[in-house]
Enzyme design. Structure first.
Site, PDB file in Angstrom:
ATOM      1  N   ASP A  97      49.161  11.689  -1.503  1.00 16.70           N
ATOM      2  CA  ASP A  97      48.431  12.135  -2.693  1.00 16.70           C
ATOM      3  C   ASP A  97      48.305  13.647  -2.819  1.00 16.70           C
ATOM      4  OD1 ASP A  97      46.736  12.679  -0.583  1.00 16.70           O
ATOM      5  OD2 ASP A  97      45.478  10.919  -0.926  1.00 16.70           O
ATOM      6  N   GLU A 119      52.551   4.987   1.182  1.00 16.95           N
ATOM      7  CA  GLU A 119      51.075   4.959   1.185  1.00 16.95           C
ATOM      8  C   GLU A 119      50.563   4.879  -0.260  1.00 16.95           C
ATOM      9  OE1 GLU A 119      48.261   8.243   2.197  1.00 16.95           O
ATOM     10  OE2 GLU A 119      48.092   7.224   4.108  1.00 16.95           O
ATOM     11  N   GLU A 133      43.264  14.543  -5.082  1.00 14.33           N
ATOM     12  CA  GLU A 133      44.118  13.494  -4.514  1.00 14.33           C
ATOM     13  C   GLU A 133      44.055  12.169  -5.276  1.00 14.33           C
ATOM     14  OE1 GLU A 133      42.154  15.489  -2.730  1.00 14.33           O
ATOM     15  OE2 GLU A 133      43.394  16.436  -1.195  1.00 14.33           O
ATOM     16  N   HIS A 217      37.122  19.156   6.190  1.00 13.97           N
ATOM     17  CA  HIS A 217      37.974  20.062   5.416  1.00 13.97           C
ATOM     18  C   HIS A 217      38.067  19.762   3.929  1.00 13.97           C
ATOM     19  CE1 HIS A 217      40.725  16.699   5.698  1.00 13.97           C
ATOM     20  NE2 HIS A 217      41.506  17.268   4.811  1.00 13.97           N
ATOM     21  N   ARG A 219      38.098  19.446   0.024  1.00 11.73           N
ATOM     22  CA  ARG A 219      37.826  20.357  -1.087  1.00 11.73           C
ATOM     23  C   ARG A 219      36.547  19.988  -1.853  1.00 11.73           C
ATOM     24  NH1 ARG A 219      42.051  23.354  -4.063  1.00 11.73           N
ATOM     25  NH2 ARG A 219      43.559  22.479  -2.627  1.00 11.73           N
ATOM     26  N   HIS A 250      39.571  23.501  10.343  1.00 14.32           N
ATOM     27  CA  HIS A 250      40.690  23.639   9.405  1.00 14.32           C
ATOM     28  C   HIS A 250      40.716  25.104   8.972  1.00 14.32           C
ATOM     29  CE1 HIS A 250      43.219  22.747   5.916  1.00 14.32           C
ATOM     30  NE2 HIS A 250      43.431  21.570   6.453  1.00 14.32           N
TER      31      HIS A 250
HETATM   32  N1  UDP Z   1      45.303  16.328  12.957  1.00 13.91           N
HETATM   33  C1  UDP Z   1      45.963  17.109  13.896  1.00 13.91           C
HETATM   34  N2  UDP Z   1      45.286  18.175  14.447  1.00 13.91           N
HETATM   35  C2  UDP Z   1      44.012  18.501  14.094  1.00 13.91           C
HETATM   36  C3  UDP Z   1      43.348  17.685  13.128  1.00 13.91           C
HETATM   37  C4  UDP Z   1      44.026  16.614  12.575  1.00 13.91           C
HETATM   38  O1  UDP Z   1      47.120  16.865  14.239  1.00 13.91           O
HETATM   39  O2  UDP Z   1      43.464  19.477  14.624  1.00 13.91           O
HETATM   40  C5  UDP Z   1      46.033  15.190  12.342  1.00 13.91           C
HETATM   41  C6  UDP Z   1      45.324  13.869  12.465  1.00 13.91           C
HETATM   42  O3  UDP Z   1      45.727  13.207  13.636  1.00 13.91           O
HETATM   43  C7  UDP Z   1      45.765  13.129  11.214  1.00 13.91           C
HETATM   44  C8  UDP Z   1      46.015  14.241  10.225  1.00 13.91           C
HETATM   45  O4  UDP Z   1      46.104  15.449  10.943  1.00 13.91           O
HETATM   46  O5  UDP Z   1      46.985  12.441  11.408  1.00 13.91           O
HETATM   47  C9  UDP Z   1      44.879  14.300   9.239  1.00 13.91           C
HETATM   48  O6  UDP Z   1      44.993  15.421   8.493  1.00 13.91           O
HETATM   49  P1  UDP Z   1      43.818  15.957   7.575  1.00 13.91           P
HETATM   50  O7  UDP Z   1      42.517  15.504   8.118  1.00 13.91           O
HETATM   51  O8  UDP Z   1      44.067  17.422   7.441  1.00 13.91           O
HETATM   52  O9  UDP Z   1      44.160  15.341   6.150  1.00 13.91           O
HETATM   53  P2  UDP Z   1      43.836  13.961   5.434  1.00 13.91           P
HETATM   54  O10 UDP Z   1      44.303  12.843   6.287  1.00 13.91           O
HETATM   55  O11 UDP Z   1      42.362  13.941   5.157  1.00 13.91           O
HETATM   56  O12 UDP Z   1      44.626  14.059   4.173  1.00 13.91           O
END
Ligand code: UDP
Length: 397
Positions: A97, A119, A133, A217, A219, A250
């Site tokens: 997304d 997804e 998203e 993190h 928005r 982040h």
């Molecule tokens: N992740 C990572 N290192 C970190 C924090 C998260 O590799 O320090 C990975 C986590 O395992 C997951 C993904 O990043 O697979 C999640 O990303 P994020 O939380 O940024 O985005 P969202 O999933 O909310 O879109």
């Protein structure tokens, strides 16, 4: 098989983690495939490529300081237009997304190139949460020809949007493929975990401390939500000195500002570090006892590892974890966060890992479906269009 490539688009860290298994499976099956990175996240995405030992075929290098949605949208639209025109893909795959996913799908649509959405079907029902998203994924669903849904719930959401059932495929989420790949490499020691991280965790556990993981993190929490959560956790940890907390922040300037103003990193019991490489993050996830997060992907990984997760958001598109009693939606209200932490701490034995979001074979299922679709249904609807303005050299990207 036509030599027109399948293009795999990625822009951010979570897209990289969830797309690389599909890219590898397509390559393994002998397809002509190009991995295209917009680099909406530069360092975070490069880290993912390093972990999995892949490099993008094309790098748009669009990331700028303080980039906004307008900048991202126009740069991705223009760059994908030239790239798709010159490579004439038979299929463009997008994931999730993000702005990269939505704009790449839009660009493919303008060129009449079919789109596969990985997804597909996650929904909160609130167009502003998560922002942007929820709208991005809803619009991608209107564009895509193939919808790879991770769960039954997401299949239902797609059907509710009047997507035809024969275009929806229940595959599981490729995040579980990535997670299992990494767990295997951690266990057989073919990938190294940061020594300092291992030391800090084992010192805390040796002292009998409870181990918490915190990430924030989103928005839509920038206007006060992050501040409330970080202040709450800081105050809670100040009076509960038996809890050790790792907080990989982040690198968004809005998040960094709040970290500084709340002073959460000044507590001895908080290990504030930058974003962790994926293998280190999975190690932390596996070792910790309590998770507080607003992330989407972490909800899936935590539950897949059998962990309780506290979601500091007002809505989630991943209801499966909540219905299974593994995830708890508390918003950003102090009282609710603390009540839920205390509740989770009373759950003595950790639940067993569950395959709520997939069985680790989603990428292979997606490749099988694509092959079937290419064999049965593929017609190069875009070929005529491409012949009008072909560009031969992709090196300039
Ligand atoms: N992740 C990572 N290192 C970190 C924090 C998260 O590799 O320090 C990975 C986590 O395992 C997951 C993904 O990043 O697979 C999640 O990303 P994020 O939380 O940024 O985005 P969202 O999933 O909310 O879109």
């Amino acid at each position: 098989m036509s030599d027109q490539p399948i293009i795999v688009m990625v822009g951010t860290r979570p897209e990289g983690i969830k797309m690389v298994p599909v890219y590898l499976a397509l390559r393994q099956a002998g397809h002509s495939v190009l991995l295209c990175a917009t680099m909406q996240h530069l360092h975070l995405l490069q880290e993912v490529f390093n972990v999995f030992g892949v490099q993008p075929d094309i790098n748009f290098d669009i990331m700028r300081t303080d980039q906004d949605l307008f900048y991202l949208t126009q740069s991705i639209l223009i760059k994908t237009k030239s790239f798709f025109l010159s490579t004439q893909p038979k299929l463009v795959l997008v994931q999730g997304d993000t702005t990269t996913a939505f704009v790449s799908a839009l660009s493919a649509f303008y060129l009449k190139v079919p789109v596969g959405h990985i997804e597909a079907g996650l929904r909160t029902g609130d167009k502003y949460a998560p922002f942007p998203e929820e709208m991005n994924r809803t619009l991608i669903s209107s564009i895509a020809q193939l919808h790879f849904a991770p769960t039954k719930e997401s299949v239902n959401n797609l059907q509710a949007q009047a997507i035809k059932s024969d275009a929806i495929f229940l595959t599981g989420n490729t995040v579980v493929d990535a997670l299992y790949m990494l767990l295997k490499r951690i266990d057989n020691q073919t990938i190294k975990i940061n020594v300092e991280l291992v030391k800090r965790i084992s010192e805390a556990l040796d002292k009998g401390m409870i181990f918490m993981l915190l990430t924030m993190h989103r928005r839509e929490s920038f206007d006060g939500g992050i501040e409330e959560v970080l202040s709450t956790i800081k105050n809670y940890l100040s009076t509960n000195k038996n809890i050790f907390c790792i907080y990989p922040y982040h690198p968004n300037p809005n998040v960094m500002r709040v970290i500084k103003s709340t002073g959460i990193g000044e507590l001895d019991s908080v290990y504030l570090c930058g974003p962790l490489p994926y293998q280190d993050f999975i190690y932390v996830l596996r070792m910790c006892q309590i998770i507080v997060t607003d992330s989407g992907g972490i909800q899936e990984e935590a539950v897949s590892l059998g962990k309780q997760v506290i979601i500091v958001r007002n809505s989630t598109e991943r209801m499966e974890g909540i219905l299974a009693g593994m995830a708890h939606l508390v918003g950003t209200d102090s009282k609710k966060i603390i009540e839920q932490i205390e509740h989770v701490l009373t759950i003595k034995s950790l639940s067993l890992p569950i395959q709520l979001y997939g069985d680790g074979n989603a990428a292979q299922k997606i490749v099988d479906i694509i092959e079937h679709w290419l064999g049965q249904n593929y017609q190069c609807v875009s070929k005529k269009f491409f012949l009008q303005s072909i560009q031969n050299n992709i090196a300039k990207f």
